[in-house]
Design a protein around this motif. Sequence first.
Motif, short mmCIF file in Angstrom:
data_model
loop_
_atom_site.label_atom_id
_atom_site.label_comp_id
_atom_site.label_asym_id
_atom_site.label_seq_id
_atom_site.Cartn_x
_atom_site.Cartn_y
_atom_site.Cartn_z
N MET A 128 0.82 -1.21 0.00
CA MET A 128 0.00 0.00 0.00
C MET A 128 0.85 1.27 0.00
N ASP A 188 3.30 2.01 -1.98
CA ASP A 188 3.46 2.48 -3.37
C ASP A 188 2.19 3.19 -3.84
N ILE A 189 1.04 2.67 -3.43
CA ILE A 189 -0.23 3.31 -3.82
C ILE A 189 -0.31 4.70 -3.18
N LYS A 222 1.89 7.08 -5.07
CA LYS A 222 1.31 7.47 -6.36
C LYS A 222 0.14 8.43 -6.13
N ASP A 223 -0.60 8.16 -5.09
CA ASP A 223 -1.74 8.99 -4.79
C ASP A 223 -1.32 10.40 -4.44
N ALA A 273 -0.23 12.40 -7.32
CA ALA A 273 -1.34 12.86 -8.15
C ALA A 273 -2.01 14.10 -7.57
N LYS A 282 -15.35 8.17 -3.27
CA LYS A 282 -15.75 7.22 -4.32
C LYS A 282 -14.66 6.17 -4.55
N GLU A 283 -13.40 6.66 -4.52
CA GLU A 283 -12.29 5.71 -4.70
C GLU A 283 -12.26 4.68 -3.58
N THR A 294 -14.96 2.28 -4.07
CA THR A 294 -14.60 1.32 -5.13
C THR A 294 -13.66 0.26 -4.57
N MET A 295 -12.66 0.74 -3.83
CA MET A 295 -11.70 -0.21 -3.25
C MET A 295 -12.41 -1.22 -2.35
N ARG A 296 -13.30 -0.70 -1.51
CA ARG A 296 -14.04 -1.59 -0.60
C ARG A 296 -14.88 -2.57 -1.43
N ILE A 318 -14.39 -3.75 -4.40
CA ILE A 318 -13.63 -4.80 -5.09
C ILE A 318 -12.79 -5.63 -4.11
N THR A 357 -11.09 -4.61 -1.03
CA THR A 357 -9.99 -4.11 -0.19
C THR A 357 -10.45 -4.12 1.26
N ARG A 358 -9.60 -4.66 2.11
CA ARG A 358 -9.97 -4.75 3.53
C ARG A 358 -9.89 -3.39 4.21
N LYS A 359 -10.63 -3.25 5.31
CA LYS A 359 -10.64 -1.99 6.05
C LYS A 359 -9.24 -1.62 6.52
#
Lengths: 226, 382
Positions: B1, B3-4, B7-8, B11, B282-283, B286-288, B290, B292-294
């Motif tokens: 996480m 790296d995410i 990147k976040d 952005a 919203k992101e 979306t993660m939840r 698909i 993604t754990r809390k």
Amino acid sequence: MKDLVKGQELWKTYKLDSTEVHALRGLNITVDEGEFVSIMGPSGSGKSTLLNMIGGLDTPTKGKLYIGGKETSSMKDKELTKMRAKDIGFIFQTFNLLPALSVLDNVEFPMRNLTNGEKLDKSSRIQRAEECVDIVGLTPRIKYLPAKLSGGERQRVAIARALVNNPKFILADEPTGNLDSEATANIINLLHEVNDQGTTVIMVTHDLDTAKDTKVMKIRDGVIES
Amino acid sequence: MIDIALKDFRAKKGRAAMCIVGVMACVLLIGTVNLVLYEMESGLEGDLGTVHGKLYFEKNGTGFPPSGSIISENLGNEVMNRSEVNPDKSTKALFMPIQNDNFSGYTMIVGLTPGREETFIENVKNVTVEGKGSLVGESDNSVIIGSQVAENFNATVGSTITVSNHKYKVIGIIKQIGTGWPLTIDNSIVMQLSHAQSVMEMPNLISTVIIVPQESIDVAEIDLQNAYPSYSIYSQNDTRKTLEDNLSQIKIFFNMISAFIFAVSVILIMIVMMMSVKEKTKEIGTMRAIGTRKRSILALIIYESLILSLIGGIIGIILMSPTYNMLGLLMGAKEVNFLSFYIPTPILIQILMIVFIIGTFSGLLPAYIATRISPIHALRYE
């Protein structure tokens, strides 16, 4: 064929102030493995509620829902999250890609959600993500951010993302709702190709054309009509 | 996480820059304040050296430096003749602060018996005197001055300075004590006691007797206190207490400022991270959706906050040394090297801990809020 999704007497009731609103009213549904099902119906008919339940995002107020043979209403949040990661591929009307991540990273992302034992190492994840990007024909755009892609391309990325964990079924919520006719045709073709490979597809749509060659289920006032 | 998170944050450069600047300012301010305190503490060790192994006999409740104490020279002579006192090393002394219109701060006139100058300045760490260190055989208008006085008067050995309308010849300069913060000894003009009494118009009066005991300092302190109950026998421990009391008030003040800056920083980053979570509803939904754990969402937000804090912290640490030097220059330090990177390890550890705490604390609430986001609602969020 085996039942993949089986809903028996599904009710979903919301409370708005003191009024009870029934989104689903004893709905029964069965989706077999390998089917391409289109759920159609007017706004407020309960399509999204049903889709959320099948997707493990919501649970019924009454009735029983089985996904892959497992009853979901007794599942804890952790188990539902795990099921969503492993067994279900989501495609949204508004694509819902992560804007800071490239096409490749977006497609690779769901593989991080798999739990120990199922999780692949980074190079295997990248390899698998590249395969899925290739399936949807976006290899030349693999390093692009979503903002640089057209609507049709974004939805193709979303399809690749949905496929990457080899889910039991794909849930597509009006996947062509924001696309022009050419892109719509491409996306529907792609979903049919995915279905031909054996992946079950459950799609919510308003458009009869997109539902062509699929098993149509019409929903009205919280029950399946046909 | 991680790296995410990286990147976040790349952005969202504007938001990231705001956080980085906030942490940088916090680290810079807290770090510099702590560095100043650290240096003051170190510097005061120099002042402590002036009383190490000695006792100051003075009017009750005066403290150090004993400029507020006035006692008769006869009493001083009586004390000097006591058996507990080593008469060859002890000295009567007159301390008198004076103001000078030409520069800020004070100058301390220190009148001593010639030949006993070392009683005042010995035991001070690394003390060296340029020129002569003794007034023996010198004229009344000969003085040995501290480094700060030399700087204020632009004086060198052999030059003449004018203090309270009297001209003095500088025969020695005590080199700077401590690390740049002016101390008592740095501000002193040491002259013959009789002359100091004359120019200060205090005939037969002294401030203190600086006592070097014959034997045990503790025994001498008790005996003298018993013999003179209405006077203070001031020891190194008392001096330390006085200095620490003075320093503790400064510390409390600075620590309050630090705490305020810290709180502002945490709140600033927390608000920015809250905005970020709100923007990313919203992101996150979306993660939840698909899978993604809390805890992964929690980690993502905290990593982001930690990365921003760390970048801001490192920039703050890099800028701390020049800022401190600049402050030192304004406060009267003489030798300042802006290219030097001087941060004591305890301060560095303290700052890194602050950075870590800011990063974690400011990320916790937004991260918790992020985990509470319902994917169903988040997916509908526009």
